[in-house]
Design a protein around this motif. Structure first.
Motif, PDB file in Angstrom:
ATOM      1  N   ASP A  78      44.071  42.864  28.042  1.00  0.00           N
ATOM      2  CA  ASP A  78      44.961  43.588  27.136  1.00  0.00           C
ATOM      3  C   ASP A  78      44.624  45.064  27.019  1.00  0.00           C
ATOM      4  N   ASN A  79      43.680  45.545  27.817  1.00  0.00           N
ATOM      5  CA  ASN A  79      43.340  46.959  27.804  1.00  0.00           C
ATOM      6  C   ASN A  79      44.546  47.777  28.273  1.00  0.00           C
ATOM      7  N   PRO A  80      44.947  48.806  27.514  1.00  0.00           N
ATOM      8  CA  PRO A  80      46.135  49.588  27.893  1.00  0.00           C
ATOM      9  C   PRO A  80      45.980  50.333  29.218  1.00  0.00           C
ATOM     10  N   ASP A  81      44.746  50.502  29.696  1.00  0.00           N
ATOM     11  CA  ASP A  81      44.535  51.184  30.975  1.00  0.00           C
ATOM     12  C   ASP A  81      44.576  50.230  32.166  1.00  0.00           C
ATOM     13  N   PHE A  82      44.869  48.961  31.903  1.00  0.00           N
ATOM     14  CA  PHE A  82      44.971  47.977  32.982  1.00  0.00           C
ATOM     15  C   PHE A  82      46.450  47.718  33.265  1.00  0.00           C
ATOM     16  N   HIS A  83      46.858  47.918  34.505  1.00  0.00           N
ATOM     17  CA  HIS A  83      48.281  47.872  34.855  1.00  0.00           C
ATOM     18  C   HIS A  83      48.555  46.658  35.744  1.00  0.00           C
ATOM     19  N   LEU A  84      48.559  45.504  35.107  1.00  0.00           N
ATOM     20  CA  LEU A  84      48.729  44.240  35.814  1.00  0.00           C
ATOM     21  C   LEU A  84      50.097  44.139  36.482  1.00  0.00           C
ATOM     22  N   LYS A  85      51.126  44.647  35.826  1.00  0.00           N
ATOM     23  CA  LYS A  85      52.484  44.523  36.354  1.00  0.00           C
ATOM     24  C   LYS A  85      52.595  45.132  37.745  1.00  0.00           C
ATOM     25  N   GLU A  86      51.978  46.292  37.931  1.00  0.00           N
ATOM     26  CA  GLU A  86      52.038  46.968  39.233  1.00  0.00           C
ATOM     27  C   GLU A  86      51.300  46.166  40.307  1.00  0.00           C
ATOM     28  N   LEU A  87      50.200  45.534  39.915  1.00  0.00           N
ATOM     29  CA  LEU A  87      49.441  44.737  40.876  1.00  0.00           C
ATOM     30  C   LEU A  87      50.206  43.468  41.250  1.00  0.00           C
ATOM     31  N   GLU A  88      50.778  42.804  40.264  1.00  0.00           N
ATOM     32  CA  GLU A  88      51.540  41.591  40.546  1.00  0.00           C
ATOM     33  C   GLU A  88      52.758  41.894  41.410  1.00  0.00           C
ATOM     34  N   ALA A  89      53.398  43.049  41.176  1.00  0.00           N
ATOM     35  CA  ALA A  89      54.566  43.424  41.973  1.00  0.00           C
ATOM     36  C   ALA A  89      54.215  43.590  43.446  1.00  0.00           C
ATOM     37  N   ALA A  90      52.962  43.990  43.711  1.00  0.00           N
ATOM     38  CA  ALA A  90      52.517  44.182  45.098  1.00  0.00           C
ATOM     39  C   ALA A  90      51.908  42.913  45.693  1.00  0.00           C
ATOM     40  N   GLY A  91      51.850  41.836  44.906  1.00  0.00           N
ATOM     41  CA  GLY A  91      51.296  40.582  45.413  1.00  0.00           C
ATOM     42  C   GLY A  91      49.790  40.563  45.506  1.00  0.00           C
ATOM     43  N   VAL A  92      49.125  41.403  44.728  1.00  0.00           N
ATOM     44  CA  VAL A  92      47.661  41.474  44.758  1.00  0.00           C
ATOM     45  C   VAL A  92      47.077  40.337  43.926  1.00  0.00           C
ATOM     46  N   GLN A  93      46.039  39.690  44.455  1.00  0.00           N
ATOM     47  CA  GLN A  93      45.341  38.640  43.719  1.00  0.00           C
ATOM     48  C   GLN A  93      44.404  39.298  42.702  1.00  0.00           C
ATOM     49  N   VAL A  94      44.547  38.976  41.431  1.00  0.00           N
ATOM     50  CA  VAL A  94      43.827  39.679  40.363  1.00  0.00           C
ATOM     51  C   VAL A  94      42.866  38.733  39.647  1.00  0.00           C
ATOM     52  N   VAL A  95      41.656  39.217  39.399  1.00  0.00           N
ATOM     53  CA  VAL A  95      40.672  38.520  38.569  1.00  0.00           C
ATOM     54  C   VAL A  95      40.241  39.465  37.462  1.00  0.00           C
ATOM     55  N   VAL A  96      40.327  39.008  36.236  1.00  0.00           N
ATOM     56  CA  VAL A  96      39.846  39.777  35.085  1.00  0.00           C
ATOM     57  C   VAL A  96      38.552  39.121  34.613  1.00  0.00           C
ATOM     58  N   ALA A  97      37.473  39.894  34.529  1.00  0.00           N
ATOM     59  CA  ALA A  97      36.165  39.335  34.181  1.00  0.00           C
ATOM     60  C   ALA A  97      35.420  40.294  33.277  1.00  0.00           C
ATOM     61  N   ARG A  98      34.634  39.748  32.373  1.00  0.00           N
ATOM     62  CA  ARG A  98      33.803  40.570  31.497  1.00  0.00           C
ATOM     63  C   ARG A  98      32.495  40.906  32.198  1.00  0.00           C
ATOM     64  N   PHE A  99      32.138  42.179  32.183  1.00  0.00           N
ATOM     65  CA  PHE A  99      30.879  42.660  32.750  1.00  0.00           C
ATOM     66  C   PHE A  99      30.504  43.907  31.941  1.00  0.00           C
ATOM     67  N   PRO A 100      29.993  43.691  30.717  1.00  0.00           N
ATOM     68  CA  PRO A 100      29.769  44.820  29.804  1.00  0.00           C
ATOM     69  C   PRO A 100      28.673  45.760  30.287  1.00  0.00           C
ATOM     70  N   GLY A 101      28.684  46.967  29.702  1.00  0.00           N
ATOM     71  CA  GLY A 101      27.668  47.962  30.019  1.00  0.00           C
ATOM     72  C   GLY A 101      26.868  48.316  28.785  1.00  0.00           C
ATOM     73  N   PRO A 102      25.930  49.264  28.927  1.00  0.00           N
ATOM     74  CA  PRO A 102      25.049  49.634  27.813  1.00  0.00           C
ATOM     75  C   PRO A 102      25.849  49.943  26.550  1.00  0.00           C
ATOM     76  N   PRO A 103      25.329  49.519  25.366  1.00  0.00           N
ATOM     77  CA  PRO A 103      23.998  48.916  25.166  1.00  0.00           C
ATOM     78  C   PRO A 103      23.960  47.415  25.378  1.00  0.00           C
ATOM     79  N   ILE A 104      25.119  46.768  25.543  1.00  0.00           N
ATOM     80  CA  ILE A 104      25.159  45.315  25.761  1.00  0.00           C
ATOM     81  C   ILE A 104      25.203  45.056  27.261  1.00  0.00           C
ATOM     82  N   MET A 105      24.243  44.277  27.750  1.00  0.00           N
ATOM     83  CA  MET A 105      24.191  43.974  29.174  1.00  0.00           C
ATOM     84  C   MET A 105      24.920  42.661  29.467  1.00  0.00           C
TER      85      MET A 105
END
Length: 428
Positions: A78-105
């Motif tokens: 749901d991040n506004p900087d993620f443009h899933l619609k454009e990727l789906e329109a191009a047929g790209v296989q998409v994976v959304v995964a959590r991989f946090p950065g500092p201070p939470i590893m």
């Protein structure tokens, strides 16, 4: 298509509708060509088929999507900087995964999820996070696990590739420490990457001579070979074989070494069923003399023998086919270097031809396991060395001149090591 060709395709300029923000005001309606680096996209030379980026505008994603088969996004969907619609329109296989950065590893579960995605998704692949930093860390962790890098090797590769989370980010220290904590140290036994061919493998290191020794065993039959063992590490090597449940069949040397004495003779004396193996061209004594085209079989596996002279006349490279392949290059090809050519029948021109004609013609993903390393690296690939080896990327003439001007001191143990190794384990 090779990884270099894929990378060339991924780094070509893209046509972005309306150009860049704050520029190209007079751009035609159909858009303008924009270099991908202007969009903040990196395509590291290794592996060459994975792009890295931070936040992108919708039109940038649309322009890039046609080049990629898969896309990993390391934030929430749901991040506004993620443009899933454009990727789906191009047929790209998409994976959304959590991989946090500092201070939470990232948790181990989160890290494993991203690594699994990198393993299974098709290439070319784009990895995206907010700043382009976390994706660099995730890629380096995957490369390290995939290829069996030690922490030291991972650091040096990050510098070679100019991964920004390593070379530019002042706030990424905790992420770098988190990554290194998940990799083995240089002097720890390294099991190598997973393979499907039933190989049991350990890479061992002698810090005094900076020599690598390799244990290779067949999981189905427990037969094993020991490559380039060091006399002073005999008990360690035998203990490793016992711990792994392996029965030693052959002690193999890539050549007659000048910097350490092989333990082959001592092992054979204690275990007469073990046979010593060396190149016929070396002139050294052994139970078995081999040459190009031969195979050294242990259980269901076999090392193919390649003649790679130049450091000495008798240098061999042992190649184990598989996914990935493995090349044990002795002193012919080192990581970002090569063996010297100023004694023991050394010939720079011959060595250059051996590396380029025999080793560099192996599949690009072949893992390169050298006889020594003096800077903290433990494994490379054929493609890496073709791109980054400062000696072997020169012309043959430039290489010969460089080798002639090295003026290195002789190895400390040369007077003892060479005569001992010329009887290569068959002395009484």
């Amino acid at each position: 298509m090779s990884s270099a060709e894929v990378r060339n395709l991924l780094t070509k300029a893209v046509v972005v509708e309306g150009g860049l923000d704050g520029a190209q005001d007079d751009a035609p309606a159909e858009g303008v060509e924009v270099p991908v680096e202007r969009l903040g996209v990196e395509v590291p030379a290794v592996p060459g088929d994975v792009g890295l980026c931070g936040n992108l505008r919708a039109q940038d994603v649309a322009a890039l999507a046609g080049r990629y088969k898969a896309w990993i996004y390391l934030n929430t969907a749901d991040n506004p900087d993620f443009h899933l619609k454009e990727l789906e329109a191009a047929g790209v296989q998409v994976v959304v995964a959590r991989f946090p950065g500092p201070p939470i590893m990232p948790s181990d579960e989160q890290a494993l999820g991203v690594l699994a995605a990198l393993e299974r998704l098709p290439r070319p692949l784009m990895m995206q996070c907010s700043t382009g930093m976390r994706v660099g860390a995730a890629l380096l962790l995957w490369l390290s696990k995939h290829r069996g890098y030690t922490g030291e090797s991972a650091q040096l590769l990050a510098t070679d590739l100019d991964l920004k989370f390593w070379t530019k980010c002042t706030r990424c220290g905790p992420m770098r420490e988190w990554l290194l904590a998940r990799l083995p140290a240089q002097d720890a036994p390294v099991a190598g990457p997973p393979r499907e061919e039933g190989l049991v493998f350990r890479q061992l290191f002698d810090p005094e001579t900076s020599t690598f020794t390799y244990v290779l065993g067949c999981a189905a039959t427990q037969e094993a070979v020991l490559v380039d063992p060091v006399l002073e590490q005999k008990e360690r090597d035998l203990a490793t074989l016992k711990e792994l449940g392996l029965q030693l069949k052959y002690v193999i040397n890539t050549h007659a070494h000048a910097d350490h004495i092989t333990s082959g003779g001592s092992i054979r004396k204690d275990m007469p069923e073990v046979k010593t193996v060396i190149s016929k061209a070396s002139g050294a004594n052994a139970d078995m003399h081999i040459q190009e085209g031969d195979k050294v079989t242990f259980g269901n596996l076999a090392l193919e023998v390649l003649a790679t002279p130049g450091h000495t006349d008798g240098c061999l490279t042992y190649y184990l086919a598989g996914s990935p392949g493995m090349a044990f290059t002795g002193d012919a090809l080192l990581i970002r270097g090569c063996g010297r050519t100023d004694f023991q029948q050394g010939d720079a021109g011959v060595l250059y031809e051996s590396v380029h004609g025999k080793i560099f013609t192996l599949p690009g993903g072949t893992l390169v396991y050298p006889g020594h390393d003096y800077k903290g690296r433990n494994v490379s690939t054929v493609d890496e060395e073709k791109q980054f080896n400062p000696r072997m990327t020169q012309s043959k003439e430039e290489f010969a001149k460089l080798m002639a001007e090295l003026n290195l001191p002789y190895p400390k143990k040369i007077e003892d090591a060479v005569p001992a190794n010329m009887v290569c384990g068959v002395q009484d």
